[in-house]
Design a protein around this motif. Sequence first.
Motif, PDB file in Angstrom:
ATOM      1  N   ASN A  23       0.818  -1.211   0.000  1.00 27.89           N
ATOM      2  CA  ASN A  23       0.000   0.000   0.000  1.00 27.89           C
ATOM      3  C   ASN A  23       0.853   1.262   0.000  1.00 27.89           C
ATOM      4  O   ASN A  23       0.559   2.224  -0.711  1.00 27.89           O
ATOM      5  CB  ASN A  23      -0.923   0.010   1.227  1.00 27.89           C
ATOM      6  CG  ASN A  23      -2.185  -0.803   1.027  1.00 27.89           C
ATOM      7  OD1 ASN A  23      -2.761  -0.818  -0.058  1.00 27.89           O
ATOM      8  ND2 ASN A  23      -2.612  -1.485   2.071  1.00 27.89           N
ATOM      9  N   PHE A  24       1.908   1.261   0.810  1.00 24.40           N
ATOM     10  CA  PHE A  24       2.770   2.438   0.922  1.00 24.40           C
ATOM     11  C   PHE A  24       3.615   2.624  -0.337  1.00 24.40           C
ATOM     12  O   PHE A  24       4.020   1.654  -0.982  1.00 24.40           O
ATOM     13  CB  PHE A  24       3.710   2.288   2.116  1.00 24.40           C
ATOM     14  CG  PHE A  24       3.082   2.600   3.447  1.00 24.40           C
ATOM     15  CD1 PHE A  24       3.127   3.882   3.972  1.00 24.40           C
ATOM     16  CD2 PHE A  24       2.472   1.602   4.186  1.00 24.40           C
ATOM     17  CE1 PHE A  24       2.566   4.170   5.214  1.00 24.40           C
ATOM     18  CE2 PHE A  24       1.903   1.872   5.421  1.00 24.40           C
ATOM     19  CZ  PHE A  24       1.950   3.162   5.942  1.00 24.40           C
ATOM     20  N   GLU A  25       3.908   3.891  -0.633  1.00 22.49           N
ATOM     21  CA  GLU A  25       4.865   4.211  -1.683  1.00 22.49           C
ATOM     22  C   GLU A  25       6.247   3.690  -1.301  1.00 22.49           C
ATOM     23  O   GLU A  25       6.628   3.697  -0.125  1.00 22.49           O
ATOM     24  CB  GLU A  25       4.954   5.725  -1.891  1.00 22.49           C
ATOM     25  CG  GLU A  25       3.706   6.377  -2.429  1.00 22.49           C
ATOM     26  CD  GLU A  25       3.483   6.075  -3.890  1.00 22.49           C
ATOM     27  OE1 GLU A  25       4.480   5.880  -4.621  1.00 22.49           O
ATOM     28  OE2 GLU A  25       2.315   6.030  -4.312  1.00 22.49           O
ATOM     29  N   SER A  26       7.006   3.236  -2.292  1.00 19.21           N
ATOM     30  CA  SER A  26       8.403   2.877  -2.067  1.00 19.21           C
ATOM     31  C   SER A  26       9.298   4.018  -2.538  1.00 19.21           C
ATOM     32  O   SER A  26       8.828   5.004  -3.110  1.00 19.21           O
ATOM     33  CB  SER A  26       8.752   1.591  -2.834  1.00 19.21           C
ATOM     34  OG  SER A  26       8.938   1.871  -4.215  1.00 19.21           O
ATOM     35  N   THR A  27      10.594   3.887  -2.308  1.00 18.10           N
ATOM     36  CA  THR A  27      11.539   4.919  -2.745  1.00 18.10           C
ATOM     37  C   THR A  27      11.936   4.763  -4.208  1.00 18.10           C
ATOM     38  O   THR A  27      12.741   5.543  -4.711  1.00 18.10           O
ATOM     39  CB  THR A  27      12.801   4.917  -1.864  1.00 18.10           C
ATOM     40  OG1 THR A  27      13.350   3.592  -1.825  1.00 18.10           O
ATOM     41  CG2 THR A  27      12.490   5.388  -0.459  1.00 18.10           C
ATOM     42  N   LYS A  28      11.398   3.780  -4.893  1.00 16.25           N
ATOM     43  CA  LYS A  28      11.683   3.646  -6.325  1.00 16.25           C
ATOM     44  C   LYS A  28      11.069   4.826  -7.067  1.00 16.25           C
ATOM     45  O   LYS A  28       9.943   5.234  -6.787  1.00 16.25           O
ATOM     46  CB  LYS A  28      11.122   2.342  -6.881  1.00 16.25           C
ATOM     47  CG  LYS A  28      11.405   2.170  -8.385  1.00 16.25           C
ATOM     48  CD  LYS A  28      10.929   0.831  -8.894  1.00 16.25           C
ATOM     49  CE  LYS A  28      11.062   0.742 -10.417  1.00 16.25           C
ATOM     50  NZ  LYS A  28      12.469   0.869 -10.865  1.00 16.25           N
ATOM     51  N   GLY A  59       4.967   4.277   9.418  1.00 13.73           N
ATOM     52  CA  GLY A  59       4.866   3.075   8.594  1.00 13.73           C
ATOM     53  C   GLY A  59       6.200   2.352   8.512  1.00 13.73           C
ATOM     54  O   GLY A  59       7.265   2.974   8.610  1.00 13.73           O
ATOM     55  N   ILE A  60       6.125   1.046   8.335  1.00 12.37           N
ATOM     56  CA  ILE A  60       7.322   0.245   8.116  1.00 12.37           C
ATOM     57  C   ILE A  60       7.004  -0.787   7.041  1.00 12.37           C
ATOM     58  O   ILE A  60       5.881  -1.298   6.965  1.00 12.37           O
ATOM     59  CB  ILE A  60       7.803  -0.440   9.417  1.00 12.37           C
ATOM     60  CG1 ILE A  60       9.149  -1.137   9.179  1.00 12.37           C
ATOM     61  CG2 ILE A  60       6.763  -1.402   9.968  1.00 12.37           C
ATOM     62  CD1 ILE A  60       9.824  -1.637  10.443  1.00 12.37           C
ATOM     63  N   GLY A  61       7.970  -1.047   6.184  1.00 16.60           N
ATOM     64  CA  GLY A  61       7.769  -2.020   5.114  1.00 16.60           C
ATOM     65  C   GLY A  61       9.073  -2.676   4.732  1.00 16.60           C
ATOM     66  O   GLY A  61      10.158  -2.214   5.105  1.00 16.60           O
ATOM     67  N   GLY A  62       8.966  -3.758   3.989  1.00 19.01           N
ATOM     68  CA  GLY A  62      10.168  -4.468   3.578  1.00 19.01           C
ATOM     69  C   GLY A  62       9.942  -5.343   2.370  1.00 19.01           C
ATOM     70  O   GLY A  62       8.807  -5.607   1.967  1.00 19.01           O
ATOM     71  N   ARG A  63      11.057  -5.796   1.800  1.00 19.89           N
ATOM     72  CA  ARG A  63      11.049  -6.677   0.631  1.00 19.89           C
ATOM     73  C   ARG A  63      12.157  -7.706   0.787  1.00 19.89           C
ATOM     74  O   ARG A  63      13.289  -7.364   1.147  1.00 19.89           O
ATOM     75  CB  ARG A  63      11.274  -5.869  -0.655  1.00 19.89           C
ATOM     76  CG  ARG A  63      11.562  -6.725  -1.888  1.00 19.89           C
ATOM     77  CD  ARG A  63      11.860  -5.860  -3.109  1.00 19.89           C
ATOM     78  NE  ARG A  63      12.121  -6.653  -4.291  1.00 19.89           N
ATOM     79  CZ  ARG A  63      13.332  -6.923  -4.778  1.00 19.89           C
ATOM     80  NH1 ARG A  63      14.413  -6.432  -4.181  1.00 19.89           N
ATOM     81  NH2 ARG A  63      13.487  -7.659  -5.858  1.00 19.89           N
ATOM     82  N   ASN A  80       6.751  -9.064  -0.036  1.00 18.19           N
ATOM     83  CA  ASN A  80       6.740  -7.711   0.503  1.00 18.19           C
ATOM     84  C   ASN A  80       5.740  -7.609   1.647  1.00 18.19           C
ATOM     85  O   ASN A  80       4.761  -8.368   1.697  1.00 18.19           O
ATOM     86  CB  ASN A  80       6.339  -6.693  -0.571  1.00 18.19           C
ATOM     87  CG  ASN A  80       7.322  -6.590  -1.708  1.00 18.19           C
ATOM     88  OD1 ASN A  80       8.250  -7.392  -1.826  1.00 18.19           O
ATOM     89  ND2 ASN A  80       7.120  -5.620  -2.577  1.00 18.19           N
ATOM     90  N   PHE A  81       5.950  -6.634   2.530  1.00 14.82           N
ATOM     91  CA  PHE A  81       4.963  -6.341   3.558  1.00 14.82           C
ATOM     92  C   PHE A  81       5.036  -4.865   3.911  1.00 14.82           C
ATOM     93  O   PHE A  81       6.058  -4.201   3.720  1.00 14.82           O
ATOM     94  CB  PHE A  81       5.230  -7.169   4.834  1.00 14.82           C
ATOM     95  CG  PHE A  81       6.303  -6.583   5.714  1.00 14.82           C
ATOM     96  CD1 PHE A  81       5.972  -5.741   6.768  1.00 14.82           C
ATOM     97  CD2 PHE A  81       7.653  -6.835   5.470  1.00 14.82           C
ATOM     98  CE1 PHE A  81       6.961  -5.177   7.569  1.00 14.82           C
ATOM     99  CE2 PHE A  81       8.641  -6.283   6.264  1.00 14.82           C
ATOM    100  CZ  PHE A  81       8.289  -5.448   7.327  1.00 14.82           C
ATOM    101  N   ASP A  82       3.934  -4.307   4.417  1.00 14.23           N
ATOM    102  CA  ASP A  82       3.966  -2.988   5.043  1.00 14.23           C
ATOM    103  C   ASP A  82       2.877  -2.865   6.099  1.00 14.23           C
ATOM    104  O   ASP A  82       1.869  -3.573   6.067  1.00 14.23           O
ATOM    105  CB  ASP A  82       3.923  -1.833   4.036  1.00 14.23           C
ATOM    106  CG  ASP A  82       2.719  -1.826   3.117  1.00 14.23           C
ATOM    107  OD1 ASP A  82       1.612  -2.181   3.554  1.00 14.23           O
ATOM    108  OD2 ASP A  82       2.880  -1.431   1.940  1.00 14.23           O
ATOM    109  N   TYR A  83       3.125  -1.970   7.060  1.00 11.01           N
ATOM    110  CA  TYR A  83       2.237  -1.780   8.203  1.00 11.01           C
ATOM    111  C   TYR A  83       2.284  -0.319   8.618  1.00 11.01           C
ATOM    112  O   TYR A  83       3.357   0.310   8.606  1.00 11.01           O
ATOM    113  CB  TYR A  83       2.676  -2.666   9.373  1.00 11.01           C
ATOM    114  CG  TYR A  83       1.922  -2.421  10.673  1.00 11.01           C
ATOM    115  CD1 TYR A  83       0.620  -2.884  10.838  1.00 11.01           C
ATOM    116  CD2 TYR A  83       2.523  -1.722  11.718  1.00 11.01           C
ATOM    117  CE1 TYR A  83      -0.065  -2.659  12.025  1.00 11.01           C
ATOM    118  CE2 TYR A  83       1.842  -1.503  12.907  1.00 11.01           C
ATOM    119  CZ  TYR A  83       0.547  -1.975  13.054  1.00 11.01           C
ATOM    120  OH  TYR A  83      -0.138  -1.758  14.217  1.00 11.01           O
ATOM    121  N   GLY A  84       1.127   0.246   8.980  1.00  8.71           N
ATOM    122  CA  GLY A  84       1.068   1.627   9.437  1.00  8.71           C
ATOM    123  C   GLY A  84       0.497   1.727  10.845  1.00  8.71           C
ATOM    124  O   GLY A  84      -0.634   1.276  11.081  1.00  8.71           O
TER     125      GLY A  84
END
Length: 283
Positions: free
Chosen positions: A47-52, A199-203, A213-217
């Motif tokens: 859901n969150f934007e990535s830095t790409k 928020g935190i996310g990872g790949r 991938n996952f993300d959480y707010g």
Amino acid sequence: MKFIYILLLLFPLIILSQEEDLLSEIDNTDNSKEYNSAAFKGLKIVNFESTKMVSKKELYFVVSHRFGSVKTGFDDFFGLDQAVTRLNFLYGISDGINLGISRSSFLKIYESSLKLRLLRQRNNGFPFTVVSSNNILINTALDKDLLPGLDFTNRLGYTSQLLISRKVNKNFSLQLMPTFFHDNLVQVDEQENSQFVIGIGGRHKLTKRFSINFDYGYHLNRAENSPFVNPLSIGIDIETGGHVFQLHFTNAQPMNTNGFLGQATGDWGSGDFFFGFNLSRVF
């Protein structure tokens, strides 16, 4: 003022671009280069934007689809009858400046976006990539007949995020997303209009073409009587050469940032979550 917002929404649509390879930098591990390759394969983690970032003169078309809750079972075919869709165009003014415009069937929201890369992770240098992501949205579903005195400004919402990612190694990336968002009209009277989320996310790359991938707010000032919950999402990225196909499960059906952060309703523990996908194509 109304026309300024409309102009911000429409501006990127007048720009054309040439087709390029979507993932030219993602799996480049050449340590002789000054900068690390991108931490994420898709423009979104889930859901969150990535830095790409979208590269200079590239035009992306992103289709995001979110079915209804799978908890309903065969009554609406595991959410098929309650699906929402978001169409998003993104253009690279430069490698570090991206403009976007989108339309979502959830609340008939139109949104413009500006994404700026501030810092970039370097080999043997600065350890993070830092990107600013900013949005303005217009909720066109609000009905003046049901909301007497409704003004144009009541339809507006804003988001400002700082995206801080690190490619830990060639297979694993993490991202932190301190977020501010503001809705001029909120659904819960006790809810503050200005809201804050961490928020935190990872790949984690599984193969050359697959990653999980996952993300959480974590919402910092949600009203005590709010029916909404923190968004938690998990999915996989599939790279097929010309585009990235993202499949995911999430407890938030809205796909605009204000929506999934402020109006997630699903409960993972009771099986109340949503299946969806993001499909990106570059021209």
